[in-house]
Design a protein around this motif. Structure first.
Motif, PDB file in Angstrom:
ATOM      1  N   GLU A 110       0.819  -1.205   0.000  1.00  0.00           N
ATOM      2  CA  GLU A 110       0.000   0.000   0.000  1.00  0.00           C
ATOM      3  C   GLU A 110       0.857   1.261   0.000  1.00  0.00           C
ATOM      4  O   GLU A 110       0.406   2.319  -0.382  1.00  0.00           O
ATOM      5  N   LEU A 111       2.077   1.124   0.473  1.00  0.00           N
ATOM      6  CA  LEU A 111       2.922   2.313   0.551  1.00  0.00           C
ATOM      7  C   LEU A 111       3.896   2.393  -0.620  1.00  0.00           C
ATOM      8  O   LEU A 111       4.889   3.090  -0.571  1.00  0.00           O
TER       9      LEU A 111
ATOM     10  N   ALA B 119       5.291   3.945   8.399  1.00  0.00           N
ATOM     11  CA  ALA B 119       3.945   3.381   8.235  1.00  0.00           C
ATOM     12  C   ALA B 119       3.194   3.383   9.557  1.00  0.00           C
ATOM     13  O   ALA B 119       2.005   3.729   9.622  1.00  0.00           O
ATOM     14  N   ARG B 120       3.896   3.004  10.626  1.00  0.00           N
ATOM     15  CA  ARG B 120       3.242   2.984  11.943  1.00  0.00           C
ATOM     16  C   ARG B 120       2.855   4.405  12.375  1.00  0.00           C
ATOM     17  O   ARG B 120       1.767   4.631  12.922  1.00  0.00           O
TER      18      ARG B 120
ATOM     19  N   ASP C  18      -0.161   5.530  10.443  1.00  0.00           N
ATOM     20  CA  ASP C  18      -1.369   4.894  10.990  1.00  0.00           C
ATOM     21  C   ASP C  18      -1.820   5.604  12.260  1.00  0.00           C
ATOM     22  O   ASP C  18      -3.010   5.835  12.476  1.00  0.00           O
TER      23      ASP C  18
ATOM     24  N   GLU D 101      -5.217   7.715  12.679  1.00  0.00           N
ATOM     25  CA  GLU D 101      -6.169   7.341  13.725  1.00  0.00           C
ATOM     26  C   GLU D 101      -6.521   8.558  14.583  1.00  0.00           C
ATOM     27  O   GLU D 101      -7.687   8.769  14.933  1.00  0.00           O
TER      28      GLU D 101
ATOM     29  N   ARG E 143      -8.771  10.868  12.598  1.00  0.00           N
ATOM     30  CA  ARG E 143     -10.107  10.272  12.497  1.00  0.00           C
ATOM     31  C   ARG E 143     -10.876  10.448  13.805  1.00  0.00           C
ATOM     32  O   ARG E 143     -12.037  10.858  13.814  1.00  0.00           O
ATOM     33  N   ARG E 144     -10.199  10.144  14.916  1.00  0.00           N
ATOM     34  CA  ARG E 144     -10.881  10.240  16.211  1.00  0.00           C
ATOM     35  C   ARG E 144     -11.241  11.694  16.539  1.00  0.00           C
ATOM     36  O   ARG E 144     -12.295  11.963  17.107  1.00  0.00           O
TER      37      ARG E 144
ATOM     38  N   SER F 181      -4.367  -0.694  13.382  1.00  0.00           N
ATOM     39  CA  SER F 181      -4.975   0.455  12.711  1.00  0.00           C
ATOM     40  C   SER F 181      -6.082  -0.058  11.798  1.00  0.00           C
ATOM     41  O   SER F 181      -6.121  -1.240  11.437  1.00  0.00           O
ATOM     42  N   GLU F 182      -6.953   0.834  11.399  1.00  0.00           N
ATOM     43  CA  GLU F 182      -8.054   0.434  10.500  1.00  0.00           C
ATOM     44  C   GLU F 182      -7.504  -0.113   9.187  1.00  0.00           C
ATOM     45  O   GLU F 182      -8.036  -1.070   8.633  1.00  0.00           O
ATOM     46  N   ARG F 183      -6.444   0.520   8.704  1.00  0.00           N
ATOM     47  CA  ARG F 183      -5.849   0.076   7.435  1.00  0.00           C
ATOM     48  C   ARG F 183      -5.370  -1.370   7.526  1.00  0.00           C
ATOM     49  O   ARG F 183      -5.678  -2.209   6.675  1.00  0.00           O
TER      50      ARG F 183
ATOM     51  N   ARG G 214      -6.798  -4.975   5.836  1.00  0.00           N
ATOM     52  CA  ARG G 214      -5.972  -5.894   5.036  1.00  0.00           C
ATOM     53  C   ARG G 214      -5.991  -7.308   5.624  1.00  0.00           C
ATOM     54  O   ARG G 214      -6.050  -8.291   4.897  1.00  0.00           O
TER      55      ARG G 214
ATOM     56  N   SER H 229       5.208  -5.675  10.030  1.00  0.00           N
ATOM     57  CA  SER H 229       5.867  -4.634   9.233  1.00  0.00           C
ATOM     58  C   SER H 229       4.941  -3.463   8.968  1.00  0.00           C
ATOM     59  O   SER H 229       5.277  -2.598   8.156  1.00  0.00           O
ATOM     60  N   ALA H 230       3.787  -3.430   9.598  1.00  0.00           N
ATOM     61  CA  ALA H 230       2.782  -2.370   9.368  1.00  0.00           C
ATOM     62  C   ALA H 230       2.414  -2.290   7.890  1.00  0.00           C
ATOM     63  O   ALA H 230       2.209  -1.205   7.350  1.00  0.00           O
ATOM     64  N   GLY H 231       2.359  -3.442   7.240  1.00  0.00           N
ATOM     65  CA  GLY H 231       1.900  -3.489   5.851  1.00  0.00           C
ATOM     66  C   GLY H 231       2.965  -3.172   4.824  1.00  0.00           C
ATOM     67  O   GLY H 231       2.649  -2.989   3.652  1.00  0.00           O
ATOM     68  N   THR H 232       4.236  -3.129   5.220  1.00  0.00           N
ATOM     69  CA  THR H 232       5.282  -2.736   4.263  1.00  0.00           C
ATOM     70  C   THR H 232       6.044  -3.929   3.686  1.00  0.00           C
ATOM     71  O   THR H 232       6.762  -3.768   2.702  1.00  0.00           O
TER      72      THR H 232
END
Lengths: 226, 354
Positions: free
Chosen positions: A53-54, A76-77, A80, A84, A87-88, B136-138, B142, B202-205
Motif C-alpha cells: 500500500e505504501l 507506516a506505523r 497509521d 487514527e 479520524r478520532r 490500525s483500521e488500514r 488488510r 511490518s505495518a503493511g510494508t
C-alpha cells in the motif's frame, strides 16, 4: 521398499523425515519443479501483492537496505497513528456538532447574508428606514406561536431608540412542528441620532428566545447597518 | 547460534504460543450460552491438545518482522477457530471417527449439532479480527481481506477434493494434487499465518511473494508427509485412523502415482474400489472396518509399485524448496529468537516422526 507390505521399514528408519538432501534425485527435482509451477500460478493470480500500500516496488524482498526497511515500518506505523488521531478528532468534533444540532426548542435567527446570531439590517431604497428578516425555527414536536417585539436600542452614552421605532410584519407568527417562519423588521430612521445602538428581538410567549441586534448609523453617508 | 535448534526448544516455544492463543480464545468465547447444545461443542476441539502450529507461525512471524504478540493475537485466535471449524466439517464430510485421539464431534453429539457448532466456530472466527484497539483500521482491513481470501481458497480446495471423490476422478497428475493442497491446506496452515504475521509486524510494508512461496512449499511438504504417515505411521501418535485416506478414496500423491503405475487390471480394480469408497463417502458413512481389506490391498499395491517411495522423494524435493525459500522469505528480517524459531519450525514440521 521392495518386499515391505506395510511400510514398517519406512517407519523404523524415520523414513518420512524430510531433511535437506545434499543432492537432488530426478523425482526430487520433479517435486521442486512441479511445486514451483503451481505456486507461481497462484502468485500471478494474487491481487495487491505486486506493490504494498505504501508503494513498495515489485520483486524479491532480499537485498533491501535493512535500515531503510525499518524506516518504512516506522513511517507506516506513524502514519497509521496520525490517521487514527485525525479520524478520532474528527469523530469527536462531529459528535459534538450533531449533539448541538439535535437540541430541540424554538430559536430566533437572522437572515443568512450575515452572522445568524446577529441581526443585520439594510437601508431601504428611499433611505428612510432599515430592514431585515428574522427567522423562527421550531425544532419541537408542537406548534410554536409568538408575538415579535423589539426591545429599546441603547447607545453607549445612554441615548435610546424606543422599542416602538421597530415594526414587524407579521407581528405574530406560528411555526409548525419542525418548521421555520420569517418576519420582516423595519426601523424608521427619522429622529435617530448617529451612533451605535444595541438591543434584542424578543418573542412574547417564548421566554428563552432572543436575537441580538446592533444598529450602526454613520454621521454622513451611512455604511452597512447591523 | 540458533536458539531453537532442537525439537525440544521448538516444542517449548510452541507450547508458549499455544498457551497465549488458548487464553485469548477462552476470553473470546467467554461465558457465552447456551453451553449444552452449542458452546460445549464449540469449545471441544480447541480444548484438545493440538500443536497450535498456525497461531505460533503467525505470532512468531509478526514478532520477527518487528511487531508484538498483542497486535497479532486476534488473528491468531481467528485462524485457530477457523481451523477447528474446518476440522468439525471435514470429520463429518469424511465420516471420521477420531480426532486428536478422541471421538469426533459428530460421534459425540450427532451430525446436526456438530454441523451447527462448526458453523458457529467459523462465524466466531471473525470476531477477534474486528478488535480495533490493537491494529490500525488500514491493517485491520488488510488482515480481514486476507482472512476472507484464505477462507474462500480453503473452501474451494475442499470442494475440489470432494468433487473428485464424488465423481471418481482418476486422471490426475501430481500438479493437480499440489494445486489442490495449495488451496485446501497450505493457504490456511502456513501461507496465511506467514503473510498476516508479516503484514502486522511490518505495518503493511513487507513484500509477501517470497513468504507465499515459502508457506506453500512448507505446507505442501507437511501435507505429503501427513499423507504418508496416514498409511504407515504410528496409530497411537498419529491421532486419526490409519489408512483412513485410502478408505475415504482421497486423491493423495501416492494414489495418483499408483493409478499411473498399476497394470490395466490393477487400475480397473482400484477404480472400482474408489467408486465404492466414493459411494460410502457420499452416504457419509463411517469407514472404520469398511473396505478394510480393500484398503490394505491398495496399500500393498502402493508399496509394490513404489508409490510410497515416489511420494517420499517427491515430498523431499518440495521440502528442499521449503528449506531454501526460507532464506528468501526472511532475507530482510534481522536475527531474533522469533526468526530462529520459524527456521527451526521447518525441520520440526517436516522431519519429526509422528
Amino acid at each position: 521398499m521392495s518386499g515391505e507390505t506395510n511400510g514398517e521399514a519406512f517407519r523404523r528408519s524415520n523414513g518420512f523425515a524430510f531433511r535437506m538432501p545434499p543432492t537432488l534425485t530426478g523425482v526430487q527435482r520433479l517435486g521442486i519443479d512441479t511445486a514451483s509451477q503451481v505456486i507461481e500460478g497462484f502468485i500471478d493470480l494474487l491481487v495487491g501483492d505486486k506493490t504494498t500500500e505504501l508503494g513498495d516496488p515489485p520483486g524479491p524482498s532480499n537485498g533491501r537496505e535493512p535500515s531503510f526497511t525499518q524506516l518504512r515500518v516506522n513511517v507506516a506505523r506513524a502514519l497509521d497513528l496520525y490517521t487514527e488521531l485525525v479520524r478520532r478528532s474528527f469523530e469527536s468534533y462531529a459528535d459534538l456538532m450533531e449533539q448541538s444540532l439535535r437540541v430541540t426548542g424554538v430559536r430566533l435567527q437572522a437572515t443568512d447574508d450575515g452572522p445568524a446570531e446577529l441581526l443585520t439590517l439594510h437601508r431601504t431604497a428611499d433611505g428612510t428606514r432599515v430592514a431585515g428578516t428574522v427567522w423562527i425555527h421550531n425544532t419541537t414536536d408542537q406548534p410554536a406561536s409568538a408575538q415579535l417585539r423589539l426591545t429599546e436600542l441603547t447607545a453607549h452614552d445612554g441615548t435610546v431608540v424606543p422599542s416602538g421605532a421597530g415594526r414587524f410584519e407579521p407581528a405574530a407568527v406560528t411555526a409548525a412542528p419542525g418548521a421555520s417562519v420569517s418576519a420582516r423588521l423595519e426601523i424608521v430612521l427619522e429622529g435617530i441620532a448617529p451612533g451605535i445602538y444595541q438591543g434584542h428581538v424578543m418573542a412574547c410567549g417564548l421566554p428563552e428566545a432572543a436575537l441580538p441586534l446592533r444598529l450602526h448609523i454613520a454621521d454622513a453617508a451611512p455604511g452597512p447597518l447591523s | 547460534m540458533i536458539a531453537h535448534s532442537g525439537p525440544e526448544n521448538v516444542e517449548v516455544t510452541l507450547a508458549r504460543y499455544a498457551a497465549l492463543t488458548r487464553d485469548a480464545m477462552r476470553r473470546h468465547l467467554g461465558d457465552r450460552a447456551p453451553d449444552r447444545y452449542l458452546y460445549n461443542l464449540v469449545r471441544d476441539y480447541p480444548s484438545r491438545d493440538g500443536k497450535g502450529l498456525r497461531p505460533a507461525l503467525l505470532l512468531a512471524t509478526c514478532q520477527a518482522f518487528g511487531g508484538s504478540v498483542d497486535e497479532a493475537l486476534g488473528p491468531a485466535v481467528a485462524i485457530e477457530l477457523a481451523h477447528n471449524a474446518f476440522l468439525v466439517h471435514d470429520d463429518i464430510e469424511d465420516g471420521s471417527r477420531q480426532r486428536r485421539g478422541k471421538p469426533t464431534l459428530h460421534h459425540l453429539y450427532g451430525t446436526p449439532l456438530a454441523l451447527n457448532a462448526g458453523d458457529a466456530l467459523a462465524v466466531l472466527a471473525f470476531h477477534p479480527l474486528r478488535d480495533g484497539t490493537r491494529l490500525s483500521e488500514r491493517l485491520s482491513r488488510r488482515v480481514s481481506d486476507e482472512f476472507l481470501e484464505m477462507l474462500t481458497r480453503t473452501i474451494e480446495g475442499q470442494s475440489t477434493e470432494l468433487g473428485w471423490r464424488a465423481e471418481n476422478v482418476v486422471d490426475l497428475e501430481p500438479s493437480d494434487y499440489l494445486g489442490l493442497i495449495a488451496q485446501k491446506t497450505s493457504w490456511y496452515t502456513t501461507v496465511w499465518p506467514l503473510r498476516v504475521g508479516a503484514l502486522i509486524g511490518s505495518a503493511g510494508t513487507a513484500p509477501l511473494e517470497a513468504l507465499t512461496r515459502f508457506g506453500f512449499y512448507l505446507g505442501a511438504a507437511f501435507q505429503i508427509r501427513d499423507d504418508l504417515l496416514n498409511l504407515v505411521g504410528s496409530a497411537d501418535r498419529y491421532g486419526k485412523e490409519l489408512l483412513g485416506d485410502i478408505r475415504e478414496g482421497k486423491r493423495t500423491l501416492m494414489l495418483i502415482h499408483l493409478l499411473g503405475s498399476a497394470s490395466t487390471t490393477e487400475r480397473k480394480d482400484i477404480i472400482a474400489f474408489l467408486a465404492r469408497a466414493g459411494q460410502l463417502h457420499a452416504d457419509v458413512m463411517d469407514h472404520d472396518n469398511v473396505l478394510e481389506n480393500d484398503a490394505r490391498a491398495v496399500l500393498d499395491l502402493m508399496v509394490r509399485h513404489g508409490s510410497l517411495d515416489f511420494s517420499f522423494q517427491f515430498g523431499q524435493g518440495v521440502a528442499a524448496a521449503a528449506y531454501q525459500s526460507f532464506n528468501d522469505a526472511f532475507a530482510d528480517v534481522s536475527p531474533s529468537e522469533s526468526r530462529d524459531f520459524i527456521e527451526a519450525l521447518v525441520p520440526y514440521m517436516l522431519a519429526r516422526v509422528a
